[in-house]
Write a protein that holds these residues in place. Structure first.
Motif, PDB file in Angstrom:
ATOM      1  N   GLY A  78     -31.849   0.159 -10.599  1.00  0.00           N
ATOM      2  CA  GLY A  78     -31.286   1.003 -11.663  1.00  0.00           C
ATOM      3  C   GLY A  78     -32.139   0.972 -12.909  1.00  0.00           C
ATOM      4  N   SER A  79     -33.457   1.175 -12.740  1.00  0.00           N
ATOM      5  CA  SER A  79     -34.359   1.047 -13.899  1.00  0.00           C
ATOM      6  C   SER A  79     -34.061   2.085 -14.984  1.00  0.00           C
ATOM      7  N   LYS A  91     -27.777  -1.829 -11.711  1.00  0.00           N
ATOM      8  CA  LYS A  91     -26.775  -0.771 -11.939  1.00  0.00           C
ATOM      9  C   LYS A  91     -25.511  -0.941 -11.096  1.00  0.00           C
ATOM     10  N   SER A 147     -34.590   1.061   2.707  1.00  0.00           N
ATOM     11  CA  SER A 147     -33.302   0.347   2.742  1.00  0.00           C
ATOM     12  C   SER A 147     -32.392   0.954   3.808  1.00  0.00           C
TER      13      SER A 147
END
Ligand code: CTP
Ligand code: MG
Length: 225
Positions: free
Chosen positions: A14-15, A23, A86
């Motif tokens: 969640g940059s 996040k 993922s």
């Protein structure tokens, strides 16, 4: 009969949120953000198991009490560097049958409702390819030039914003992601096989929490739910 499964990629950081906590764990309505999507997916009777794909080094997930979801919720510590990785790693670990349907849903879309899910499943359960929740673009779209000035206005007709869940058969999706892992959604990988996933009309309440200001809107919508 193929069954329905959910897979929730939650191995990002969640940059764009700019917070030190990832996040998916930011507080929202008294719970970690990821709780809300997991709650809706676990409450859906058509879905047999909800797999959540976490970063291998995740130390936060197990600190919360998930016991209300029982065996239906299965954490998999196999997230990759990219979202597509993922999802593919999660598919491999989940050991689904090739014909099983898998609904991939962002941990960062907390306002998913039972109605969104039922509609998606009803529209796609007999489909050859699968498809996604999406909304027709409402705003006028501008193409920028290099100086952040308008180069031209894009034709909006026929443009949709992709959301999640994105629902495909596990075998097809794994094949698609093996061949194409730079994509930001599952449908793009399936499209790269030459297939045409269906657009199932959702609504803007199922938006993705990306920036800090999105949290307030999500909080308001969840209160209404
Ligand atoms: N995700 C993931 N593995 C990654 C990157 C993203 O599982 N390597 C997940 C996120 O945790 C999120 C979903 O994919 O639930 C949608 O991605 P996004 O909203 O872009 O989340 P982040 O990548 O974490 O955020 P940002 O792009 O701002 O860094
Ligand atoms: Mg991202």
């Amino acid at each position: 009969m193929p069954e329905f499964y959910a897979l929730v990629p939650a191995a990002g950081f969640g940059s764009r949120m700019g917070h030190e906590l990832p996040k998916q764990y930011l507080p929202l309505g008294g719970k970690p953000l990821i709780f809300h999507a997991l709650n809706t997916l676990c409450a859906c009777p058509e879905i047999a198991t909800v797999f959540v794909v976490l970063a291998p080094e995740d130390t936060l997930f197990h600190r919360y009490d998930w016991s209300r979801f029982g065996e239906k919720l299965q954490p998999l510590y196999c997230g990759g560097k990219r979202r597509a990785e993922s999802v593919l790693n999660g598919l491999r670990s989940s050991e689904l049958e090739p014909d099983d349907w898998v609904l991939v849903h962002d941990a960062a879309r907390p306002c998913l409702t039972r109605a969104h899910l039922s509609n998606l499943i009803a529209e796609l359960r007999d489909d050859e390819v699968g498809g996604i929740l999406a909304v027709p673009v409402a705003d006028t779209l501008k193409r920028a030039n290099g100086q952040q000035r308008i180069a031209h206005t894009e034709e909006r007709e026929g443009l949709w914003q992709a959301q999640t869940p994105q629902m495909f058969r596990a075998g097809l999706l794994a094949q698609a992601l093996r061949q194409c892992n730079h994509v930001t959604d599952e449908a793009s990988a399936v499209e790269a096989l030459g297939l045409h996933p269906k657009l199932v009309a959702g609504d803007s309440s199922n938006f993705k929490v990306t920036y800090p200001q999105d949290l307030l809107l999500a909080e308001l919508l969840l209160k209404e739910k």
